[in-house]
Every structure is written in C-alpha cells, then in structure tokens.
Design a protein around this motif. Structure first.
Motif, PDB file in Angstrom:
ATOM      1  N   ASP A  46       2.602   3.557  -3.235  1.00  5.56           N
ATOM      2  CA  ASP A  46       2.641   3.417  -4.693  1.00  5.56           C
ATOM      3  C   ASP A  46       3.202   2.075  -5.133  1.00  5.56           C
ATOM      4  O   ASP A  46       3.059   1.715  -6.304  1.00  5.56           O
ATOM      5  N   ASP A  47       3.809   1.326  -4.218  1.00  3.09           N
ATOM      6  CA  ASP A  47       4.262  -0.024  -4.559  1.00  3.09           C
ATOM      7  C   ASP A  47       3.293  -1.073  -4.018  1.00  3.09           C
ATOM      8  O   ASP A  47       3.632  -2.256  -3.930  1.00  3.09           O
ATOM      9  N   ASN A  48       2.102  -0.585  -3.627  1.00  5.32           N
ATOM     10  CA  ASN A  48       1.021  -1.442  -3.123  1.00  5.32           C
ATOM     11  C   ASN A  48       1.307  -2.070  -1.755  1.00  5.32           C
ATOM     12  O   ASN A  48       0.648  -3.046  -1.380  1.00  5.32           O
ATOM     13  N   SER A  49       2.243  -1.518  -1.028  1.00  2.00           N
ATOM     14  CA  SER A  49       2.417  -1.927   0.360  1.00  2.00           C
ATOM     15  C   SER A  49       1.257  -1.355   1.170  1.00  2.00           C
ATOM     16  O   SER A  49       0.911  -0.182   1.012  1.00  2.00           O
ATOM     17  N   VAL A  50       0.688  -2.187   2.026  1.00  2.00           N
ATOM     18  CA  VAL A  50      -0.491  -1.748   2.782  1.00  2.00           C
ATOM     19  C   VAL A  50      -0.213  -1.770   4.275  1.00  2.00           C
ATOM     20  O   VAL A  50       0.590  -2.563   4.767  1.00  2.00           O
ATOM     21  N   THR A  51      -0.905  -0.904   4.960  1.00  2.00           N
ATOM     22  CA  THR A  51      -0.866  -0.835   6.408  1.00  2.00           C
ATOM     23  C   THR A  51      -2.296  -0.757   6.918  1.00  2.00           C
ATOM     24  O   THR A  51      -3.104   0.000   6.377  1.00  2.00           O
ATOM     25  N   TYR A  52      -2.586  -1.533   7.950  1.00  2.00           N
ATOM     26  CA  TYR A  52      -3.913  -1.523   8.553  1.00  2.00           C
ATOM     27  C   TYR A  52      -3.808  -1.238  10.042  1.00  2.00           C
ATOM     28  O   TYR A  52      -2.889  -1.711  10.719  1.00  2.00           O
ATOM     29  N   ALA A  53      -4.771  -0.494  10.533  1.00  2.00           N
ATOM     30  CA  ALA A  53      -4.895  -0.366  11.973  1.00  2.00           C
ATOM     31  C   ALA A  53      -5.307  -1.719  12.528  1.00  2.00           C
ATOM     32  O   ALA A  53      -6.025  -2.492  11.875  1.00  2.00           O
ATOM     33  N   ASP A  54      -4.864  -2.005  13.739  1.00  2.00           N
ATOM     34  CA  ASP A  54      -5.170  -3.309  14.338  1.00  2.00           C
ATOM     35  C   ASP A  54      -6.671  -3.564  14.405  1.00  2.00           C
ATOM     36  O   ASP A  54      -7.124  -4.700  14.252  1.00  2.00           O
ATOM     37  N   PHE A  55      -7.439  -2.499  14.618  1.00  2.00           N
ATOM     38  CA  PHE A  55      -8.866  -2.701  14.838  1.00  2.00           C
ATOM     39  C   PHE A  55      -9.638  -3.030  13.558  1.00  2.00           C
ATOM     40  O   PHE A  55     -10.831  -3.325  13.617  1.00  2.00           O
ATOM     41  N   VAL A  56      -8.974  -3.007  12.388  1.00  2.00           N
ATOM     42  CA  VAL A  56      -9.667  -3.387  11.152  1.00  2.00           C
ATOM     43  C   VAL A  56      -9.000  -4.558  10.434  1.00  2.00           C
ATOM     44  O   VAL A  56      -9.512  -5.030   9.412  1.00  2.00           O
ATOM     45  N   LYS A  57      -7.895  -5.037  10.966  1.00  2.00           N
ATOM     46  CA  LYS A  57      -7.203  -6.144  10.302  1.00  2.00           C
ATOM     47  C   LYS A  57      -8.119  -7.354  10.168  1.00  2.00           C
ATOM     48  O   LYS A  57      -8.793  -7.748  11.112  1.00  2.00           O
ATOM     49  N   GLY A  58      -8.124  -7.904   8.966  1.00  2.00           N
ATOM     50  CA  GLY A  58      -8.954  -9.062   8.711  1.00  2.00           C
ATOM     51  C   GLY A  58     -10.375  -8.732   8.315  1.00  2.00           C
ATOM     52  O   GLY A  58     -11.136  -9.610   7.881  1.00  2.00           O
ATOM     53  N   ARG A  59     -10.747  -7.457   8.442  1.00  2.00           N
ATOM     54  CA  ARG A  59     -12.119  -7.070   8.106  1.00  2.00           C
ATOM     55  C   ARG A  59     -12.164  -6.066   6.940  1.00  2.00           C
ATOM     56  O   ARG A  59     -13.077  -6.113   6.124  1.00  2.00           O
ATOM     57  N   PHE A  60     -11.205  -5.162   6.888  1.00  2.00           N
ATOM     58  CA  PHE A  60     -11.173  -4.126   5.856  1.00  2.00           C
ATOM     59  C   PHE A  60     -10.067  -4.426   4.861  1.00  2.00           C
ATOM     60  O   PHE A  60      -9.026  -4.986   5.212  1.00  2.00           O
ATOM     61  N   THR A  61     -10.304  -4.015   3.619  1.00  2.00           N
ATOM     62  CA  THR A  61      -9.302  -4.172   2.567  1.00  2.00           C
ATOM     63  C   THR A  61      -9.170  -2.871   1.786  1.00  2.00           C
ATOM     64  O   THR A  61     -10.163  -2.334   1.299  1.00  2.00           O
ATOM     65  N   ILE A  62      -7.945  -2.389   1.707  1.00  2.00           N
ATOM     66  CA  ILE A  62      -7.681  -1.179   0.929  1.00  2.00           C
ATOM     67  C   ILE A  62      -7.049  -1.575  -0.398  1.00  2.00           C
ATOM     68  O   ILE A  62      -6.261  -2.522  -0.472  1.00  2.00           O
ATOM     69  N   SER A  63      -7.401  -0.857  -1.443  1.00  2.00           N
ATOM     70  CA  SER A  63      -6.809  -1.104  -2.752  1.00  2.00           C
ATOM     71  C   SER A  63      -6.808   0.208  -3.528  1.00  2.00           C
ATOM     72  O   SER A  63      -7.468   1.177  -3.137  1.00  2.00           O
ATOM     73  N   ARG A  64      -6.062   0.227  -4.620  1.00  2.00           N
ATOM     74  CA  ARG A  64      -6.006   1.438  -5.423  1.00  2.00           C
ATOM     75  C   ARG A  64      -5.958   1.072  -6.894  1.00  2.00           C
ATOM     76  O   ARG A  64      -5.443   0.013  -7.268  1.00  2.00           O
ATOM     77  N   ASP A  65      -6.483   1.966  -7.698  1.00  2.00           N
ATOM     78  CA  ASP A  65      -6.422   1.828  -9.148  1.00  2.00           C
ATOM     79  C   ASP A  65      -5.689   3.062  -9.654  1.00  2.00           C
ATOM     80  O   ASP A  65      -6.255   4.161  -9.698  1.00  2.00           O
ATOM     81  N   ASN A  66      -4.430   2.885 -10.010  1.00  2.00           N
ATOM     82  CA  ASN A  66      -3.619   4.028 -10.404  1.00  2.00           C
ATOM     83  C   ASN A  66      -4.120   4.669 -11.706  1.00  2.00           C
ATOM     84  O   ASN A  66      -3.981   5.882 -11.883  1.00  2.00           O
ATOM     85  N   ALA A  67      -4.673   3.865 -12.573  1.00  2.00           N
ATOM     86  CA  ALA A  67      -5.175   4.419 -13.840  1.00  2.00           C
ATOM     87  C   ALA A  67      -6.362   5.350 -13.607  1.00  2.00           C
ATOM     88  O   ALA A  67      -6.599   6.276 -14.395  1.00  2.00           O
TER      89      ALA A  67
END
Length: 121
Positions: free
Chosen positions: A52-73
């Motif tokens: 909820d503070d927009n801290s992100v975690t990625y699995a090593d196998f997707v780092k640099g390729r995938f992007t996660i984001s959220r729209d709280n509204a």
C-alpha cells in the motif's frame, strides 16, 4: 470480496502483454496486491507484489521485464509483461491481502480466477 483478472492470451516470444485485476465487494482497505503464476505440476510462485506504500517486489526471473503497479482509486493491480519468454507460459493469478473491517488490522488473502498466458517460442 472478489478478484477478477483480465488480459492474458497468446503472444510470441519477445512480445508483451498486460494483465489487470479488479477487487470488488465490501472491505476496509487493500494492503498488498500481487501476481503469482503456476504451471502444471509445479507450485504457485510469486511474480511480483506491491504494497500500500507502493513498495514493490519482483521475482528474479522477471526483474527488468515485468512492471507491477496499482490504482488505489480503482482497486486495481496491473502487470505489464515485456520481453516475454517461452518459460513465462503459465496461469497467472492475482492476489490481494485485504483488511475487511474498519478498525481491524488482520488481513485476509483473496485470489482471482487465473488467466492463461502462453508464449510461443
């Protein structure tokens, strides 16, 4: 509470796809949102998560390729998948850790229905 995932499909290796997942129903607050994936015969594994503070975690196998984001509204989490590889083929599930009642701090885990991503080599 319900989670409904959208997106997925068939794409060639090197291509891109976007997933989204909408949380609906009655709840107090969404704490964390994430994406997992699973292939037959294997355990479900974390792809990416966002707090909820927009801290992100990625699995090593997707780092640099995938992007996660959220729209709280919109109570929505997104996963942009670029430079897809054949080994990214899996069923992708969205997950959300939710506080269901105001004034409480305990969270409950909810899952979406899963959406198939197939990457042809």
């Amino acid at each position: 509470v319900q989670l409904q995932a959208f997106g997925g499909g068939l794409v060639q290796a090197g291509g891109f796809l976007g997933l989204s997942c909408v949380v609906s129903g009655r709840f107090a607050r969404i704490v964390a949102m994430g994406w997992y994936r699973q292939v037959p015969g294997s355990q479900r594994e974390l792809v990416a998560s966002i707090s909820d503070d927009n801290s992100v975690t990625y699995a090593d196998f997707v780092k640099g390729r995938f992007t996660i984001s959220r729209d709280n509204a919109k109570n929505t989490v997104y996963l942009q998948m670029n430079a897809l590889k054949h080994e990214d083929t899996a069923v992708y599930y969205c997950n959300s850790e939710i506080i269901t009642r105001w004034g409480r701090s305990n969270t409950y885990s909810y899952w979406g229905q899963g959406t198939q991503v197939t990457v042809s080599s």
